[in-house]
Every structure is written in C-alpha cells, then in structure tokens.
Design an enzyme around this catalytic site. Sequence first.
Site, PDB file in Angstrom:
ATOM      1  N   GLY C  53       0.828  -1.190   0.000  1.00 32.01           N
ATOM      2  CA  GLY C  53       0.000   0.000   0.000  1.00 32.01           C
ATOM      3  C   GLY C  53       0.867   1.245   0.000  1.00 32.01           C
ATOM      4  O   GLY C  53       2.029   1.209   0.407  1.00 32.01           O
ATOM      5  N   GLY C  55       1.579   5.260   1.359  1.00 32.27           N
ATOM      6  CA  GLY C  55       1.521   5.826   2.702  1.00 32.27           C
ATOM      7  C   GLY C  55       2.714   5.443   3.558  1.00 32.27           C
ATOM      8  O   GLY C  55       2.786   5.812   4.722  1.00 32.27           O
ATOM      9  N   HIS C  56       3.655   4.667   2.964  1.00 31.28           N
ATOM     10  CA  HIS C  56       4.852   4.247   3.700  1.00 31.28           C
ATOM     11  C   HIS C  56       6.109   4.907   3.157  1.00 31.28           C
ATOM     12  O   HIS C  56       7.221   4.472   3.468  1.00 31.28           O
ATOM     13  CB  HIS C  56       5.020   2.729   3.602  1.00 31.28           C
ATOM     14  CG  HIS C  56       3.813   1.945   3.970  1.00 31.28           C
ATOM     15  ND1 HIS C  56       3.194   2.094   5.193  1.00 31.28           N
ATOM     16  CD2 HIS C  56       3.097   1.021   3.291  1.00 31.28           C
ATOM     17  CE1 HIS C  56       2.151   1.269   5.244  1.00 31.28           C
ATOM     18  NE2 HIS C  56       2.067   0.623   4.099  1.00 31.28           N
ATOM     19  N   ASP C 109      -1.424  -8.428   0.768  1.00 35.82           N
ATOM     20  CA  ASP C 109      -0.195  -8.423  -0.028  1.00 35.82           C
ATOM     21  C   ASP C 109       0.141  -9.824  -0.491  1.00 35.82           C
ATOM     22  O   ASP C 109       0.455 -10.062  -1.662  1.00 35.82           O
ATOM     23  CB  ASP C 109       0.968  -7.854   0.797  1.00 35.82           C
ATOM     24  CG  ASP C 109       0.773  -6.387   1.148  1.00 35.82           C
ATOM     25  OD1 ASP C 109      -0.305  -6.047   1.653  1.00 35.82           O
ATOM     26  OD2 ASP C 109       1.685  -5.585   0.898  1.00 35.82           O
ATOM     27  N   HIS C 218       0.150   0.618   9.289  1.00 35.90           N
ATOM     28  CA  HIS C 218      -1.076   0.985   8.575  1.00 35.90           C
ATOM     29  C   HIS C 218      -2.009   1.802   9.436  1.00 35.90           C
ATOM     30  O   HIS C 218      -3.223   1.787   9.253  1.00 35.90           O
ATOM     31  CB  HIS C 218      -1.775  -0.268   8.054  1.00 35.90           C
ATOM     32  CG  HIS C 218      -0.948  -1.021   7.077  1.00 35.90           C
ATOM     33  ND1 HIS C 218      -0.003  -1.932   7.467  1.00 35.90           N
ATOM     34  CD2 HIS C 218      -0.886  -0.950   5.727  1.00 35.90           C
ATOM     35  CE1 HIS C 218       0.600  -2.413   6.399  1.00 35.90           C
ATOM     36  NE2 HIS C 218       0.090  -1.840   5.325  1.00 35.90           N
TER      37      HIS C 218
END
Lengths: 210, 210, 332, 332
Positions: C53, C55-56, C109, C218
């Site tokens: 995802g 945002g990391h 994932d 997350h």
Amino acid sequence: MSDFDGAAFTRFLGTFADRLHERRDELTQLDSAIGDADHGINMDRGFSAVRGKLPELDGADLGSAAKQVGMTLISTVGGASGPLYGTFFLRLATAFGERTEVTAPELGAALRAALDGVIQRGKATLDDKTMVDALSPAVDAFEAAAADGIGPALEAAVAAAIAGRDRITPLVARKGRASYLGERSANHQDPGATSTTILIESLRDAVAEG
Amino acid sequence: MSDFDGAAFTRFLGTFADRLHERRDELTQLDSAIGDADHGINMDRGFSAVRGKLPELDGADLGSAAKQVGMTLISTVGGASGPLYGTFFLRLATAFGERTEVTAPELGAALRAALDGVIQRGKATLDDKTMVDALSPAVDAFEAAAADGIGPALEAAVAAAIAGRDRITPLVARKGRASYLGERSANHQDPGATSTTILIESLRDAVAEG
Amino acid sequence: MKKLINAPDAVVDEALAGMVAAHGDLLRLIEPNVVVRADAPRQGKVGVISGGGSGHEPMHGGFVGLGMLDAACPGAVFTSPVPDQMLAATKAVDGGAGVLHIVKNYTGDVMNFELAAELAQAEGIEVTSVVVADDVAVQDSLYTAGRRGVGGTVLAEKIVGAAAEEGQDLAAVTALCQRVQDNVRSMGMALTSCTVPAAGKPTFEIGDDEMEVGVGIHGEPGRERRKLAGADEITEALLTPILDDLPFGSGDRVLAFVNGMGGTPLIELYVVYNKVAGMCRDRGVTIERNLVGSYITSLEMAGCSITILKLDDEMTRLWDAPVHTAALRWGA
Amino acid sequence: MKKLINAPDAVVDEALAGMVAAHGDLLRLIEPNVVVRADAPRQGKVGVISGGGSGHEPMHGGFVGLGMLDAACPGAVFTSPVPDQMLAATKAVDGGAGVLHIVKNYTGDVMNFELAAELAQAEGIEVTSVVVADDVAVQDSLYTAGRRGVGGTVLAEKIVGAAAEEGQDLAAVTALCQRVQDNVRSMGMALTSCTVPAAGKPTFEIGDDEMEVGVGIHGEPGRERRKLAGADEITEALLTPILDDLPFGSGDRVLAFVNGMGGTPLIELYVVYNKVAGMCRDRGVTIERNLVGSYITSLEMAGCSITILKLDDEMTRLWDAPVHTAALRWGA
Ligand SMILES: Nc1ncnc2c1ncn2[C@@H]1O[C@H](COP(=O)(O)OP(=O)(O)O)[C@@H](O)[C@H]1O
Ligand SMILES: Nc1ncnc2c1ncn2[C@@H]1O[C@H](COP(=O)(O)OP(=O)(O)O)[C@@H](O)[C@H]1O
Ligand SMILES: [Mg+2]
Ligand SMILES: [Mg+2]
Ligand SMILES: [Mg+2]
Ligand SMILES: [Mg+2]
C-alpha cells in the site's frame, strides 16, 4: 556617602534571578505570540547560572562582579537576549571599574553606558519595539532624579520603564523576531521590554531592602 | 423453469454496488476499529468499476459475466478483499459456465463453489472472524432451503449471514489484520463479514424485484 | 484532515508524478502505476521487486535504483497493490534470470502477489517469493495471519538488491532474502494516529497522555494502549522484546535501525537511538551498522519503530555495497 | 506534549549523543556542545562552520562531514548558540587557511556569531562571515531585522563546503557563499504549530481549517493566517512570490528544494514537488537539480517550504561534488 555597593548589587542579581524564574512562563508566553517561545527560558537559564556564581562575587569590586555576570550571560543565554543583556553588564563593569560602591549619579552614568552598549550591539532605535524602549526612558528618568537620591531615582526609573514597555505594545516591531510578523506584531507586549522592566524593578527593590 | 438469469445477476450487481457506496463509511469505520480503515473504500472502488462494466455484460451468459466481475475486482480492489471477492466471482463463473439461467439448486452449487474458492485463497476456517463466517452459513442455509425455491432459500441465506456476522463479533480474530490486535479484536464487528452479508441481501432483493 | 494534498483519490498518482519528476534519472513510471528502475530490464540480472500500500514513503518507490529494487508496486493508501501491477513489474524487470518478489506479510499483499506470481509463471517467467514477517509485537503462530512485515523489509531490500546487482542467481538471492528475514526483528509504537486521506479522519482516537505500543505501519491500533512514557522507557518497551525474540546475545554483530513513522522529527529519533546504543552495549551486542530516519512510515503518524538485524559478513558487505535510490544512497 | 524525549532540558544533549553514536565515523563532539568533523582540522583547507538553535535537524549537525561543514554549533531549541561554541568550533576546524561562518539572519545568531568572530580574530584566526537571508515572506528593509535565513542555508552549506573541500581559499569561498545567498529565495508555510519542549505547549493555536503562510523555522506564526487550501494552491502561494522576487525567469537553470517542516511525510512533499515542477515548466525555468525531503525543520511542525536557487556552472558542479554527511550523501 554610598548609594549602591556590592551587597546591593548581589541582592539585585538574586532578586532579578528569582523573579525571572517566577515569571519564566509569562515571558515565554509573550514570546510565543510574537517570537519563538523561549525568552523566559533563555533568561531563566542565564540568571540561574548567574545565581550559581553569586558566592564567588562576594567581596569582589562592582566592576569584576558585573563583568562576571556579563560573561556568564553571554556564555549561557544565547538568542538575542544573551549578547544584549551580556553587553549591558559588561558596560556596567567598565563604568564601575574597581569601585566597591557608587553614588546615584555614578550609577546613572553606568546605566547610560550600559544602554549605549545595548543600542550599539543590537542597532535598535526607539520605537523598534524592543527592550531599548523600556531601558532608554528608565535611564533618562533615573538620571533626571539622581540628585534626589537613589531611591526616588529608581522609583522614577521603574515608572518610566513600565510606561515605555506599555507604550510600544500597539506598535509594529521593526527589530528582533517580532519584526517578521509585520502588522501582526502590533498590540502584543514585547517580552524583552518586559524582562528589562523586571530588571529595573529588581534593582529598586534590592536597593530599598538595603 | 428459470430461478436466476442474467438480468437478475446484473440487478444484483447494481444493487450491491449501490449499497456498498451508501455504506462505504460504515464499512470503513468498522475497519478502523480492527483494521486499517479502508474496507469500504476498497469495496466501493471495486464495485464502481464493476458498475462501469455492466453495459458490456448485457446479454452475456452468466459465466462470462461473473468472470468479468471477478477479473475487475482483482484488478481494482487490492487488499485482502480484492483477491477474495475476485475469487468468489471467478468460481461462480466456472460453475455457471455458458448457462444464461440457473435453477435455485444450481445457484446453490455455484455459491458453494465460490465459498470453497474463498476458503482456498484465504485459508480461513470458521471462527477465524472473517467473511467466511458469514458466507459459509449463508451457503449452507441456501442449499438446505433451495428445494423450497430461490426466494425462501435467499431469505434463509440472509438470516444465516446476519447470524454468522453477529455470532463472531465477540470472537478474537485469527486471520486478516484484525488478528494483529489480539484480544483487542474481540467485540468488534468484522467489516468483511458485514460486506458479505450485504452481498447476500443484495442478491435476495435483486431476485425479489424480478 | 490537514495534509498537503489536493484530492484524497489523487494523492498517490500526484506523489508518483512528483517522484518521477524529481528522480527521472533513477526511475520511470509504467502502467498500471509501477515504479520501474530507469535502466530495467538488465539482461542476466535477477530482478527484485516489492510493493504494498502507499503511505509508507519512501518505501518502496524510494528504494528503486542501482543496488536495491528494480521495481515497486504502490497500491492505494494502506491497500496492497493489485496483481496487474506485480505482473507488469515482473515482466518489466525480467532480464532472463528470474524475478524475486519481496512481500510484506499481510493477507492482502500475500494473496495479490501470489496471484501475480501465478500469472507471471504462466507466461514463463521464473518467480520466487520471500515473505517478510519481522514484527515481534504479533505472536508467531500457524493458526493466525502471523507476524507483520515491517522495518526488516527495508534492510532486506537493500541487502538482497546488492546481491542481485553483483550478479548472484535467483536461488542465491532468494536464500539470502530468507536469511535476512530469519535474522531480523522489529517493533513499533505510535504517539498519534494518522488519517487515511479517503477516510478523512484519524483511524483511532488517542489521549494526550496515551500511546499505542505494538503498532504496524497501517495506522492500525497497536497491541496495547499505555500511559505515555519517556523515550528511554519506550525504547526499552520496543527493544527488549526484539532482543529476547531471536534472541540477540552477547557477541552478536547487528544492524540497528531506528525508524520514524512519518510525523516524528529526526531530533527525537536520535534520542531513541542513543538509548538503543546504550542497551545494546549493556547486552554485549555490537552495533556494526545503523540507519536512523523515516524510511517506512504510516503517513503522518508520530512514533517510531526499532529493527535489529543479526549481521554476517556477507550481509555487512552487501549493506555497504553501492546503492543509488531516491531514499538511500552511498558509494555512488 | 507528545514527543519521544526524556526531559525537555535533556533533548539536545541526548540527541547529540545519539548522533555521535550513530555517525562516529563522520563526527565527534567537543565542549561546549560542538559537532566537529572527525578529521578536523584539515591543514590548508578553509574551515566552514555554521550553527543555530536546535530543533531544525538534520541542520546543521547532519551536514558535518566531507564536502560540507567542518563543524556545527547547536544552541538550545530555537535559541541561537553562544559565542563560546562558535569560538571553540572555529579553533577546532582552523587549518591555517581561515574559517567561514555561515550565519542565518536572526538577530540572536548574528550577534552571537559576531562576538565569536571578534574573539577568534583576537586569537589570530582569520574569520569571514556570510549572513543568509532568503525568506521572501519578510520584507527586505534596512530599518528592520531584514529577511530570515531559511532553506537557502542548506544549499549554501553544500555548495560552499564543496568549494572548501576542493581547496578554494577563504576569499573565494566567502564570495561564493555570498553569490549563493544573492541567488536563492525561499518561503514556508505551516499546517500545525510545534511545541518547544521547555515550553510544553504549542507555540500557537490554529484551527483545523486554517494554515499559517510565511512562517520561518522557529514555530513562530507566519505573515498571515489563511483558510486551509489544497497542495497546488499552497504551492502557488509560496512559489509565486519566490519566482517574482529575484526574479527567476525564462531560461534560468535552478535547483528546486521542497522541504518538510518535520511533521510532514514524504508523500505530501512529492505532491508539492509535482506542482513546483509544473509551475517552473510553465515559466520556462529549468529545474536542473532538486532536493525533496525534511532537511531544515521546525521540530514536529507539519508544513513545507520551497527554496529556489539560480544555478551557474560552478554552483552546479559543486552541488554534484562528493558529500558524505549524516543527512546528505553522494559520490562517496
Ligand atoms: N536588535 C535588538 N535590539 C534590542 N533588543 C532586541 C533586539 N532584537 C530583539 N531584542 C529583544 O530581545 C527579545 C527577544 O529575546 P529572546 O526571545 O530571548 O531572543 P530570540 O529572539 O533570539 O529568541 C525581544 O523581545 C526584544 O525585546
Ligand atoms: N484470510 C482471510 N480469509 C477470508 N477473509 C479474510 C481473510 N483476511 C481478511 N479477510 C476479510 O477481509 C476483510 C478486510 O478487507 P480489507 O480491509 O478490504 O483488506 P485489508 O485487510 O487488506 O485492508 C476482513 O474484515 C475479513 O473479513
Ligand atoms: Mg525568543
Ligand atoms: Mg482494511
Ligand atoms: Mg488495507
Ligand atoms: Mg530564540
């Protein structure tokens, strides 16, 4: 006759250090509004260091005592107030020389020299909205009343410092961090002018206690 | 006689897509508590894409329609629900083959195949606190009632899905992100079991409208 | 929601466009949203890809380049990417020597990478996968989803990328990645929640005197909520379970990685590292290499994670090997 | 106050200890709190030092090393360092070729560096100073404290440090630093305030739908408070005054630097950079080099600043020259 001696000077330093500590947050609050929220912290850090030095000053002449204070402030405060207050005390030191006591007029001359030093170092003029706006009228008032004796002279100086501090509150700052705010710096009390007023008050009260 | 045809299937997809969109925030809220706050967003993204494909499905046999849906979900949803819902529809497709309409028992067999696919893909067993805990009892109930006709069978399936969804709320999750919370996952409703219940409800209502 | 964004659903695409604009010498973007090393595919070189995802950041796109990843697949914020992305990435970086998928252990994932691997193999590309699961906050169990993949992923991508760069084959690169996974442990904590742009409000509420211990990446709540503590106490709460888990013992040489969650400034990370160094010293664990900064983040979450990797000579050599990516660069 | 710290008055010292523990190969700490390049002094090399309040990490300590600074003087948080520090730093890095002081334009910094320079000169060390004042949010005027020194400082330290590293003399290095100052402009904004550890609460209150435009790097309020806007609009609000000020025009080759304030994650900075790249393209300004990340921060403040430097061939060459510091590293 002696108006101001080493004992009064150390009493003054102790009182000023205590009040800066008590009013640390108030000064920092003022600096939050138009600066970077550290004036109270800076002054308290510097004068706690000065308090630690007081024993050494015992018995020293006024000049070397004031010099010690100035050096300590320059080495511990940082920011704008470090060099400015440091210079203030270094100039007092030069004026006092090796004297162990001074008269009111002599103290007035020393304060005048200190004010000039602050102005030279910071290049602020009246109405720039800085500590100079409190210190300058205070020195004028002291000199004008010095002939009536140190007590009345210091009373006059305190009244003038307070008046100066409050007079510039509506102004837009032209020096120091507050100047970055432009119009937004108006209608906020200046932290440095406030700490300078506390200095003059401490001086008056320390002398009165004598 | 036909119980379920292409028109019913597209009605179902449209209804499910609408309800996921309406309940997007509710599903995301549930996922905030024990997941990563995206289940409603994921499902809505996927079924908006499916809605866009509906015109193409017009007139297609059930198998190719379901396959289109499965591929679309796999390509647009991501997360855990993408492969799981994608597999659900791909398995339906295999079961439907080129049929354009199926009977209730045949639909039951297709749903069973879809459930098996989800379990194979996600390796979840009952009580792991996932969508399987809503889907599995729903399929059992549907098959048991299939003989009474598709209407009653879907009513039974909805009741079983709701019961399954709520039954696992007190449980500690063992699969999916909720499992990372350990004990803290208990007493929260599972987002995936909730969206699966919405799927069964949409199926029932789409058929009823027919 | 206070963010430097335009529209929630445009964030990922605009950030990728910005990355490519800033680092066009290192990477390019191919459909569907795959960040590919500029000079991929490299004939005869094992391809190394990862994804997850968004945002990391800088993970994973910031690690694409010489000596690290050949491609990265960014999903929607906190949502694993779709198989189409990993398939496109695998094809784009395949130089005939096969492709390794480095997968963080999250159900989504793992399943999406699995689907992609099946499709790639169907097209005749040799694909291996290693799942990173280094978060000691989660119990390691066969009956659950298992441990999350967190900070260890960054170290694996650097070390394994260097091995591929120097020409090791797919079996060796895959075995090395597994060895890194087997020797790395992490744990994280949060001072604040973060806000998923599309959700618009913080994922969890938390008091001024509370913190979440054992969080992943997350924005999810952690294993437990505790009273806010000082940096030293927090560091102990993270590092002790890490050191006890492998376990790391006297004489071990390690890489210590203090990571910021996105909203925590460097000055605080160095305060944490100072304590990490002290604790390792006390345990007789030698920190041979270190990394301090925000490399695997949770949007604007304030907090940190600690990762410790037990090094061997090959890992140390490969860690030191040249790397030139947007986020990690040395020797080049 | 939510921070990874132990005690407010221990933050700076503990962070410095952590820095030295992490980067002992690059730097060492000398009394009174001066970060010095490990191999200083280098005979015959011009020394380049800087300093300022802490809370801006990685600036300045993170820029100490090969090809950048020889020493950094960190003051208390947001408080300029004391002359003793700059004097000690100047002595520690003097290799006989003189020392340049890079000073950010704040009354306190200027006065404390002045005092130190006087003391160092009194001890026979040749010292020059360049004051960086690049913040276009502040009017440039002789009657005021003038413009603040912000992002341009980072670029000046890299370029000037490279010139000193390649052996340029004090006059040349000083002139170059002035040339960078004359060609760089910056502006910043804040989404949130930050909390000075010793103060314990946010410097200013701000609503969820407000932002401060024209902030410096000390958590002070900005020139004006505006309604919260999207990233593109914010970028225009910062970049337009920058481009108009120098001005930067068609045909100019520039270095574009998008900086995070400490609490803003990289994904948002890339969204901003994407807009910066577009605006420069529209103006015919060529971005020849760029830097995206949090390099000059305001503790955990969320927000960003943009800095644009008009490059000439020498500046570009020196920007590309090898640098090896904790925060910036390439070619080494
Ligand atoms: N140029 C100057 N001349 C005289 N006083 C000044 C000058 N600049 C700032 N000051 C005084 O210093 C005060 C701020 O001190 P402080 O907050 O300790 O330093 P800094 O501004 O570096 O944080 C201001 O309120 C102002 O009275
Ligand atoms: N292994 C699994 N098998 C079946 N369903 C699962 C599994 N893991 C998770 N789920 C379902 O997926 C839901 C979460 O989906 P979603 O939030 O969209 O994906 P992600 O967890 O990747 O963010 C959970 O509520 C659960 O019902
Ligand atoms: Mg201040
Ligand atoms: Mg989710
Ligand atoms: Mg997700
Ligand atoms: Mg200050």
